[in-house]
Design an enzyme around this catalytic site. Structure first.
Site, PDB file in Angstrom:
ATOM      1  N   LEU A 137     -22.969 -16.702  15.720  1.00 28.43           N
ATOM      2  CA  LEU A 137     -21.716 -17.043  15.489  1.00 28.43           C
ATOM      3  C   LEU A 137     -21.392 -18.653  15.732  1.00 28.43           C
ATOM      4  O   LEU A 137     -21.978 -19.347  16.739  1.00 28.43           O
ATOM      5  CB  LEU A 137     -20.570 -16.613  16.238  1.00 28.43           C
ATOM      6  CG  LEU A 137     -21.008 -15.060  16.084  1.00 28.43           C
ATOM      7  CD1 LEU A 137     -19.799 -14.352  17.078  1.00 28.43           C
ATOM      8  CD2 LEU A 137     -20.461 -14.661  14.930  1.00 28.43           C
ATOM      9  N   HIS A 171     -16.830 -18.815  11.943  1.00 27.14           N
ATOM     10  CA  HIS A 171     -16.513 -17.332  12.379  1.00 27.14           C
ATOM     11  C   HIS A 171     -15.364 -17.251  13.513  1.00 27.14           C
ATOM     12  O   HIS A 171     -14.607 -16.503  13.188  1.00 27.14           O
ATOM     13  CB  HIS A 171     -18.041 -16.765  13.045  1.00 27.14           C
ATOM     14  CG  HIS A 171     -19.261 -16.681  12.353  1.00 27.14           C
ATOM     15  ND1 HIS A 171     -20.255 -17.395  12.656  1.00 27.14           N
ATOM     16  CD2 HIS A 171     -19.303 -15.952  11.092  1.00 27.14           C
ATOM     17  CE1 HIS A 171     -21.350 -17.075  11.659  1.00 27.14           C
ATOM     18  NE2 HIS A 171     -20.615 -16.095  10.835  1.00 27.14           N
ATOM     19  N   GLY A 187     -15.125 -16.260   5.207  1.00 22.42           N
ATOM     20  CA  GLY A 187     -15.075 -17.706   4.954  1.00 22.42           C
ATOM     21  C   GLY A 187     -15.193 -18.103   3.471  1.00 22.42           C
ATOM     22  O   GLY A 187     -15.910 -17.555   2.745  1.00 22.42           O
ATOM     23  N   SER A 189     -25.015 -20.376   9.868  1.00 18.48           N
ATOM     24  CA  SER A 189     -26.147 -19.797  10.946  1.00 18.48           C
ATOM     25  C   SER A 189     -27.506 -20.380  10.739  1.00 18.48           C
ATOM     26  O   SER A 189     -28.141 -20.500  11.524  1.00 18.48           O
ATOM     27  CB  SER A 189     -26.109 -18.492  10.872  1.00 18.48           C
ATOM     28  OG  SER A 189     -24.734 -17.704  11.299  1.00 18.48           O
TER      29      SER A 189
END
Ligand code: PAF
Length: 283
Positions: free
Chosen positions: A31, A35, A145, A184
């Site tokens: 995360l 996030h 997102g 990520s």
């Protein structure tokens, strides 16, 4: 925070909150602030916040980075606990795809464009796992997102087509101080690749400035973006697309309210995406 590694334990945790508004943030973990912005919004709008962490194998192609996808469940759990998340669902493959597995969701006409062209089957994997997760969590609202704009458009279509009755909230891209959209996968970038990758947000800033100054021809904006990215020899462009939000079809004219300018490229082994959204994706 209750951590639920199985569907049965998730069911028990959710029955404790029956009658309350459930908000859901599906993730693949590792995360970042992007996030966490979804988690914070989710908490502010719902009684119960459920987060899932599951690296979904069916959305990775055979030559993609499933094996290299970064994971750190311990750190993720600590972050989510600190954010006040109520339930963390961390299923394994045996829970999510008990064999033999045969049922898939195709959102035709949207899933073969942009990222779907170079990642065949990716959005089938995404739509299928998100529907499965929605069925398990039964949220009133779910949070995604804007960086994955095509994903949001596909999931919005799926939610409408299948009468899922879940509201999708799509929140703005969160960026590092240097402008790179948080992902990520950014940890996989070498220093040189990361420096080169900044041409991606720069190209979108350039597009935004041109549009603010009155440009409406997609060809002009696209040419400027191509020029910006071409200056970085370490980048290999997958696509630079200017499309309509409603159907992801290429458009010659940039229309406020119905345009997505989306870029995908490779920096070293790492695939990066970013976009400029002229319109609304939440529903
Ligand atoms: O956006 C992601 O992280 C994933 O595609 C999602 C929505 C969690 C499905 O695996």
């Amino acid at each position: 925070m209750r951590t639920c590694p199985t569907i049965a334990s998730l069911g028990r945790a959710l029955s404790a909150g029956a009658g309350r508004k459930v908000g859901f943030v599906p993730t693949m973990g590792f995360l970042h602030e992007g996030h966490l912005s979804l988690v914070r919004r989710c908490r502010s709008e719902n009684d119960v916040t459920v987060v899932s962490i599951y690296v979904n194998p069916s959305q990775f192609g055979p030559a993609e980075d499933l094996g290299r996808y970064p994971r750190d469940l311990r750190r993720d759990s600590a972050l989510l606990r600190r954010e006040g998340v109520d339930v963390l669902f961390t299923p394994g493959d045996g829970e999510m795809y008990p064999g033999p597995y045969r049922t898939w969701v195709d959102v035709r006409g949207l899933d073969d464009k942009l990222c779907g062209r170079s990642r065949p089957g990716h959005f089938r994997g995404v739509a299928t796992i998100v529907l499965k997760l929605f069925n398990l969590v039964r949220p009133q609202r779910a949070y995604f997102g804007q960086k994955d704009a095509q994903q949001a458009i596909i999931l919005r279509q799926m939610a409408r087509d299948l009468h899922l009755g879940v509201q999708l909230r799509v929140l703005p891209i969160v960026r590092a101080a240097d402008g790179l959209a948080l992902s990520s996968r950014n940890v996989c970038l070498s220093t040189a690749d990361r420096r080169a990758a900044l041409a991606l947000p720069r190209s979108l800033q350039r597009a935004a400035a041109m549009i603010r100054a009155g440009a409406t021809a997609s060809s002009d904006v696209r040419a400027a973006m191509v020029g910006e990215i071409a200056r970085e020899p370490l980048l290999e462009v997958d696509y630079i697309a200017i499309v309509r939000l409603r159907d992801l079809e290429e458009t010659d004219v940039i229309a406020a309210g119905d345009t997505l300018i989306a870029v995908a490229l490779r920096a070293g082994k790492t695939r990066l995406i970013d976009n400029l959204l002229l319109g609304e994706l939440s529903c």
